[in-house]
Write a protein that holds these residues in place. Structure first.
Motif, PDB file in Angstrom:
ATOM      1  N   GLY A 162      -1.476   4.775 -15.934  1.00  0.00           N
ATOM      2  CA  GLY A 162      -0.687   4.021 -17.217  1.00  0.00           C
ATOM      3  C   GLY A 162      -0.027   6.052 -17.828  1.00  0.00           C
ATOM      4  O   GLY A 162      -1.044   7.194 -17.921  1.00  0.00           O
ATOM      5  N   MET A 163       1.332   5.925 -18.088  1.00  0.00           N
ATOM      6  CA  MET A 163       1.814   7.010 -18.052  1.00  0.00           C
ATOM      7  C   MET A 163       2.437   7.058 -19.503  1.00  0.00           C
ATOM      8  O   MET A 163       3.736   6.034 -19.368  1.00  0.00           O
ATOM      9  CB  MET A 163       2.038   8.113 -17.057  1.00  0.00           C
ATOM     10  N   ALA A 164       2.479   7.573 -20.260  1.00  0.00           N
ATOM     11  CA  ALA A 164       2.903   6.871 -21.521  1.00  0.00           C
ATOM     12  C   ALA A 164       2.784   8.178 -22.728  1.00  0.00           C
ATOM     13  O   ALA A 164       2.355   7.429 -24.082  1.00  0.00           O
ATOM     14  CB  ALA A 164       2.814   5.857 -22.594  1.00  0.00           C
TER      15      ALA A 164
ATOM     16  N   LYS B 191       0.267  -1.137   0.053  1.00  0.00           N
ATOM     17  CA  LYS B 191       0.598  -0.195  -0.040  1.00  0.00           C
ATOM     18  C   LYS B 191       0.336   1.285  -0.118  1.00  0.00           C
ATOM     19  O   LYS B 191       0.484   2.224  -0.360  1.00  0.00           O
ATOM     20  CB  LYS B 191      -0.775   0.295   1.350  1.00  0.00           C
ATOM     21  N   ASP B 192       1.683   1.097  -0.412  1.00  0.00           N
ATOM     22  CA  ASP B 192       3.234   1.911   0.001  1.00  0.00           C
ATOM     23  C   ASP B 192       4.116   2.473  -0.914  1.00  0.00           C
ATOM     24  O   ASP B 192       3.936   3.223  -1.560  1.00  0.00           O
ATOM     25  CB  ASP B 192       4.581   2.154   1.326  1.00  0.00           C
ATOM     26  N   THR B 193       3.031   2.091  -2.299  1.00  0.00           N
ATOM     27  CA  THR B 193       3.682   1.825  -4.070  1.00  0.00           C
ATOM     28  C   THR B 193       2.515   2.460  -4.752  1.00  0.00           C
ATOM     29  O   THR B 193       1.581   1.544  -4.920  1.00  0.00           O
ATOM     30  CB  THR B 193       4.016   0.750  -4.016  1.00  0.00           C
ATOM     31  N   LEU B 194       3.176   3.395  -5.641  1.00  0.00           N
ATOM     32  CA  LEU B 194       2.070   3.689  -6.169  1.00  0.00           C
ATOM     33  C   LEU B 194       2.533   3.110  -8.232  1.00  0.00           C
ATOM     34  O   LEU B 194       4.321   3.455  -8.832  1.00  0.00           O
ATOM     35  CB  LEU B 194       2.174   5.180  -7.142  1.00  0.00           C
ATOM     36  N   THR B 195       2.603   2.754  -8.056  1.00  0.00           N
ATOM     37  CA  THR B 195       2.670   1.143  -9.793  1.00  0.00           C
ATOM     38  C   THR B 195       2.320   2.236 -11.052  1.00  0.00           C
ATOM     39  O   THR B 195       1.385   2.511 -11.424  1.00  0.00           O
ATOM     40  CB  THR B 195       1.839  -0.198  -9.805  1.00  0.00           C
ATOM     41  N   VAL B 196       3.207   2.538 -11.867  1.00  0.00           N
ATOM     42  CA  VAL B 196       3.030   3.405 -12.684  1.00  0.00           C
ATOM     43  C   VAL B 196       3.497   2.462 -14.523  1.00  0.00           C
ATOM     44  O   VAL B 196       4.245   1.835 -14.166  1.00  0.00           O
ATOM     45  CB  VAL B 196       3.487   4.625 -13.236  1.00  0.00           C
ATOM     46  N   ALA B 197       2.724   1.404 -15.171  1.00  0.00           N
ATOM     47  CA  ALA B 197       2.637   1.835 -16.805  1.00  0.00           C
ATOM     48  C   ALA B 197       3.376   2.045 -17.183  1.00  0.00           C
ATOM     49  O   ALA B 197       2.852   3.773 -17.777  1.00  0.00           O
ATOM     50  CB  ALA B 197       1.491   0.832 -16.449  1.00  0.00           C
ATOM     51  N   THR B 198       4.334   1.544 -18.151  1.00  0.00           N
ATOM     52  CA  THR B 198       4.605   3.047 -19.132  1.00  0.00           C
ATOM     53  C   THR B 198       5.491   1.978 -20.074  1.00  0.00           C
ATOM     54  O   THR B 198       5.406   0.999 -20.406  1.00  0.00           O
ATOM     55  CB  THR B 198       5.691   3.746 -18.578  1.00  0.00           C
ATOM     56  N   ASN B 199       5.744   2.859 -21.672  1.00  0.00           N
ATOM     57  CA  ASN B 199       6.451   1.758 -22.743  1.00  0.00           C
ATOM     58  C   ASN B 199       7.410   2.469 -23.272  1.00  0.00           C
ATOM     59  O   ASN B 199       7.493   4.023 -23.360  1.00  0.00           O
ATOM     60  CB  ASN B 199       5.373   2.093 -23.727  1.00  0.00           C
ATOM     61  N   ALA B 200       8.741   2.281 -22.426  1.00  0.00           N
ATOM     62  CA  ALA B 200       9.715   3.397 -22.855  1.00  0.00           C
ATOM     63  C   ALA B 200      10.412   3.213 -24.080  1.00  0.00           C
ATOM     64  O   ALA B 200      11.740   3.398 -23.677  1.00  0.00           O
ATOM     65  CB  ALA B 200      10.540   2.618 -21.348  1.00  0.00           C
ATOM     66  N   THR B 201      10.112   3.249 -25.078  1.00  0.00           N
ATOM     67  CA  THR B 201       9.905   3.690 -26.309  1.00  0.00           C
ATOM     68  C   THR B 201       9.884   5.141 -26.496  1.00  0.00           C
ATOM     69  O   THR B 201       9.799   5.662 -28.558  1.00  0.00           O
ATOM     70  CB  THR B 201       9.455   2.680 -26.815  1.00  0.00           C
TER      71      THR B 201
ATOM     72  N   LEU C  87       7.787   5.389  -6.324  1.00  0.00           N
ATOM     73  CA  LEU C  87       7.081   4.782  -7.637  1.00  0.00           C
ATOM     74  C   LEU C  87       7.869   3.729  -8.108  1.00  0.00           C
ATOM     75  O   LEU C  87       8.593   3.675  -7.834  1.00  0.00           O
ATOM     76  CB  LEU C  87       7.447   6.244  -7.935  1.00  0.00           C
ATOM     77  N   ASN C  88       6.702   2.482  -8.443  1.00  0.00           N
ATOM     78  CA  ASN C  88       7.290   1.575  -9.264  1.00  0.00           C
ATOM     79  C   ASN C  88       7.090   1.382 -10.826  1.00  0.00           C
ATOM     80  O   ASN C  88       5.832   1.963 -11.438  1.00  0.00           O
ATOM     81  CB  ASN C  88       6.509   0.781  -7.821  1.00  0.00           C
ATOM     82  N   ILE C  89       7.790   1.755 -11.394  1.00  0.00           N
ATOM     83  CA  ILE C  89       7.539   1.455 -12.782  1.00  0.00           C
ATOM     84  C   ILE C  89       7.691   0.300 -13.564  1.00  0.00           C
ATOM     85  O   ILE C  89       8.582  -0.596 -13.707  1.00  0.00           O
ATOM     86  CB  ILE C  89       8.621   2.542 -13.573  1.00  0.00           C
ATOM     87  N   VAL C  90       6.546  -0.035 -14.388  1.00  0.00           N
ATOM     88  CA  VAL C  90       6.651  -1.224 -14.904  1.00  0.00           C
ATOM     89  C   VAL C  90       6.996  -0.903 -17.150  1.00  0.00           C
ATOM     90  O   VAL C  90       5.855  -0.763 -17.033  1.00  0.00           O
ATOM     91  CB  VAL C  90       5.174  -2.608 -14.861  1.00  0.00           C
TER      92      VAL C  90
END
Ligand code: ARG
Length: 227
Positions: free
Chosen positions: A72-74, A9-19, A50-53
């Motif tokens: 989602g931040m992309a 509960k202390d993590t915000l997971t952000v999905a991205t596409n690092a291209t 922040l946890n980036i996937v």
């Protein structure tokens, strides 16, 4: 609580596409860029780590629907179609499409793309517009724009439809490319959030507004874009 049914509960997971430089890309093995800096600021304001996937662009929305990621931040454009599956925050950036060509290409304007092969990144607005306007059979969708650029250099495709800033970024690092402007509508980038998480949406919107009012988003953007 922001994450009702979760253990971490202390993590915000952000999905991205690092291209997608300058919004998200890999530098020295780290995922960096405008979006990632803004995401960090938002997490800070929410008191979360922040946890980036990193994943394929095409899977970001479903990862938010399934709860694998919170946001989602992309460089993701708000579209009506996407709003059927997820919510969007208030916008934090604007864009439009441009077309990349080999610098020796004889194509000059968007109409010249008729019956040519156009490369795109799968699932992006550029992919959707190109298919709508030039026909599915004339569009080849790639997982990564860098693969599309390679295919163009090898003569397999004639042009690439891509978001303006990212296109310019590839352009400025590669003298074998040139661009033409495309008369497409302005797009707005926003953060994607699960439809059922109204609480998080409100928190994120508040954070974005504060970051805008304090000039922080501007400052981060200017670090990466000198226009
Ligand atoms: N703005 C476009 C869209 O929403 C392209 C975004 C691509 N982003 C990325 N990280 N690859 O479809």
């Amino acid at each position: 609580n922001v994450f009702a049914q979760e253990t971490n509960k202390d993590t915000l997971t952000v999905a991205t596409n690092a291209t997608f430089p300058p919004y998200e890309f890999i530098k020295d093995g780290k995922i960096v860029g405008i979006d990632m800096e803004i995401a960090n600021k938002i997490a800070e304001k929410l008191n979360l780590k922040l946890n980036i996937v990193d994943m394929e662009f095409n899977t970001i929305i479903s990862s938010i629907e399934s709860g694998k990621a919170h946001i989602g931040m992309a460089g993701m454009t708000i579209t009506k179609e996407r709003l059927k599956s997820i919510n969007f925050s208030v916008p934090y950036a604007k864009s439009t499409q441009i077309v990349l060509l080999n610098s020796n290409s004889r194509l000059e304007k968007i109409e010249d793309l008729k019956d040519k092969k156009i490369g795109t990144q799968l699932g992006t607005t550029g992919d959707i517009y190109a298919k709508d306007d030039f026909g599915e059979k004339n569009v080849q969708s790639f997982d990564k724009i860098s693969d599309a650029i390679l295919a163009m250099k090898n003569g397999k495709i004639d042009a690439i439809m891509i978001d303006q800033q990212t296109g310019r970024n590839y352009l400025s690092n590669d003298s074998a490319l040139k661009k033409i402007e495309a008369p497409y509508v302005e797009e707005e980038y926003a953060i994607a959030i699960n439809k059922s998480n109204k609480y998080l949406l409100d928190k994120v919107n508040k954070a974005i507004k504060e970051l805008q009012d304090d000039g922080i988003i501007d400052k981060i953007t200017k670090k990466y874009i000198n226009s």
